[in-house]
Write a protein that holds these residues in place. Structure first.
Motif, PDB file in Angstrom:
ATOM      1  N   THR A 193     -49.574 -34.855 -10.881  1.00  0.00           N
ATOM      2  CA  THR A 193     -50.840 -34.489 -10.232  1.00  0.00           C
ATOM      3  C   THR A 193     -50.742 -33.122  -9.562  1.00  0.00           C
ATOM      4  O   THR A 193     -51.766 -32.560  -9.166  1.00  0.00           O
ATOM      5  N   ILE A 194     -49.529 -32.595  -9.426  1.00  0.00           N
ATOM      6  CA  ILE A 194     -49.344 -31.250  -8.865  1.00  0.00           C
ATOM      7  C   ILE A 194     -49.784 -30.236  -9.914  1.00  0.00           C
ATOM      8  O   ILE A 194     -49.262 -30.245 -11.043  1.00  0.00           O
ATOM      9  N   VAL A 262     -47.476 -20.572 -15.462  1.00  0.00           N
ATOM     10  CA  VAL A 262     -48.805 -21.120 -15.750  1.00  0.00           C
ATOM     11  C   VAL A 262     -49.677 -21.097 -14.499  1.00  0.00           C
ATOM     12  O   VAL A 262     -50.857 -20.718 -14.544  1.00  0.00           O
ATOM     13  N   ALA A 263     -49.099 -21.497 -13.378  1.00  0.00           N
ATOM     14  CA  ALA A 263     -49.847 -21.511 -12.117  1.00  0.00           C
ATOM     15  C   ALA A 263     -50.312 -20.111 -11.742  1.00  0.00           C
ATOM     16  O   ALA A 263     -51.430 -19.926 -11.224  1.00  0.00           O
ATOM     17  N   TYR A 264     -49.480 -19.117 -12.020  1.00  0.00           N
ATOM     18  CA  TYR A 264     -49.829 -17.723 -11.708  1.00  0.00           C
ATOM     19  C   TYR A 264     -50.903 -17.206 -12.663  1.00  0.00           C
ATOM     20  O   TYR A 264     -51.903 -16.615 -12.227  1.00  0.00           O
ATOM     21  N   SER A 265     -50.699 -17.428 -13.960  1.00  0.00           N
ATOM     22  CA  SER A 265     -51.637 -16.890 -14.958  1.00  0.00           C
ATOM     23  C   SER A 265     -53.012 -17.545 -14.865  1.00  0.00           C
ATOM     24  O   SER A 265     -54.034 -16.903 -15.120  1.00  0.00           O
ATOM     25  N   LEU A 268     -53.855 -21.085 -10.221  1.00  0.00           N
ATOM     26  CA  LEU A 268     -53.994 -22.446  -9.710  1.00  0.00           C
ATOM     27  C   LEU A 268     -53.822 -22.527  -8.193  1.00  0.00           C
ATOM     28  O   LEU A 268     -54.267 -23.501  -7.572  1.00  0.00           O
ATOM     29  N   TYR A 269     -53.169 -21.516  -7.624  1.00  0.00           N
ATOM     30  CA  TYR A 269     -52.965 -21.479  -6.164  1.00  0.00           C
ATOM     31  C   TYR A 269     -53.451 -20.121  -5.644  1.00  0.00           C
ATOM     32  O   TYR A 269     -52.646 -19.267  -5.254  1.00  0.00           O
ATOM     33  N   VAL A 309     -52.556 -33.680  -3.008  1.00  0.00           N
ATOM     34  CA  VAL A 309     -53.890 -33.400  -2.479  1.00  0.00           C
ATOM     35  C   VAL A 309     -53.920 -31.944  -2.047  1.00  0.00           C
ATOM     36  O   VAL A 309     -53.116 -31.518  -1.204  1.00  0.00           O
ATOM     37  N   ALA A 310     -54.821 -31.176  -2.620  1.00  0.00           N
ATOM     38  CA  ALA A 310     -54.920 -29.749  -2.287  1.00  0.00           C
ATOM     39  C   ALA A 310     -55.380 -29.580  -0.846  1.00  0.00           C
ATOM     40  O   ALA A 310     -56.236 -30.322  -0.360  1.00  0.00           O
TER      41      ALA A 310
END
Length: 311
Positions: A193-194, A262-265, A268-269, A309-310
């Motif tokens: 879920t992260i 992936v998170a950077y491209s 996601l954050y 949970v974000a």
């Protein structure tokens, strides 16, 4: 207290028993017969603490035997004992000397005791280790393909196809494993879920977190992965750039690298990335920071047993 250092190799065990009076050396085979011979010596002493290095997989059956016989045993990272030897300014190296060094280390450092992992976790680690090795071999073949002569390219492509099939088979084995182990399956699901964490990175993180390591905080987990910052600074002469320590297995960090990319491209954050960009950080530094953040999230999700949970 009696301290026992064991230098483990594929075929033999070099042992040094260190007590208040003297040193006793014993060399036995790394087999059941050797374990029995070692045990016949250890029963002569009271309050024994055995220490050895985690050398490949050669130590595992010995540790299981000692634990089954209620012997206190510690399994240490070879790097710790290596630096202990440097601090002791040792100039000799032999199997016998290494056994004494490990016994000395045990006496001075009092390492924590080994905790046997559950059978299911041991099976998971075995499958994850195989999956990681197959991925590494596939990448190696793909690199060779870039500059390989046309004559051998079909052979390399055949190897790559073989590794692809093996990876698929191993992944199916992991799925079958989770169907038989509901608790670990749940942990694996909540890790995914992260944002950025998928099946492969999830199983690697789970195999570490479920292994019985007593991480008391997320920072300890980050340090175990080698993602903690390491300052190079002393006085006015030495002032280098801050880097990650890289202490720990590189395949663990590799499992977080692609999720961080992936998170950077895919942004996601955004809050993390925007803050670091405003501070002039390069994409490489931001990706490493995201790796560290993903490790913290994984630790939190695992410990709380609840989905991400974000904030």
């Amino acid at each position: 207290m009696t301290y026992v250092g064991i230098d483990v190799s594929k075929k033999t065990l070099d042992c040094c028993v260190l007590d208040a009076d003297n040193e006793v050396y014993l060399k036995v085979q790394n087999s059941q017969g050797g374990y029995d011979e070692l045990m016949s010596l250890l029963v002569l002493y009271d309050d024994v603490h055995v220490c050895l290095e985690a050398t490949g997989s050669y130590w595992q059956s010995l540790v299981e035997f000692l634990a089954a016989n209620d012997v206190r045993v510690s399994v240490e990272n070879p790097a710790k004992i290596h630096y202990f030897a440097k601090a002791s300014m040792l100039r000799m190296k032999s199997d016998k000397r290494d056994a004494l060094l490990i016994a000395d280390y045990c006496k001075v450092m009092t390492p924590r005791l080994y905790s046997p992992v559950a059978a299911a976790v041991a099976e998971l680690k075995l499958l994850v280790g195989m999956y990681q090795r197959l991925k590494k071999q596939k990448i190696s073949e793909r690199v060779k393909l870039l500059e390989a002569p046309a004559l051998v390219k079909p052979l390399i492509n055949s190897n790559i196809e073989h590794f692809n099939n093996q990876l698929l088979e191993t992944k199916e084995m992991l799925k079958a494993f989770f169907r038989s182990n509901a608790d670990l399956a749940h942990k694996h699901e909540i890790l995914q879920t992260i944002p950025g964490i998928g099946f492969s990175s999830g199983v690697v993180l789970l195999s570490i977190l479920a292994s019985g390591y007593t991480f008391e905080s997320a920072n300890q987990f980050v340090a175990y992965l080698g993602l903690n910052p390491r300052k190079m600074e002393s006085g006015t002469a030495l002032k280098g750039r801050e880097r990650i320590s890289k202490i720990g297995k590189p395949e663990y960090r590799a499992a977080l690298y692609m999720p961080a990319v992936v998170a950077y491209s895919k942004n996601l954050y955004p809050d993390i990335v925007t803050r670091l960009q405003s501070n002039g950080k390069t994409p490489k530094v931001i990706i490493v920071a995201l790796m560290r953040k993903l490790a913290i999230y994984a630790y939190t999700v695992y410990k709380t047993n609840s989905a991400y949970v974000a904030k």
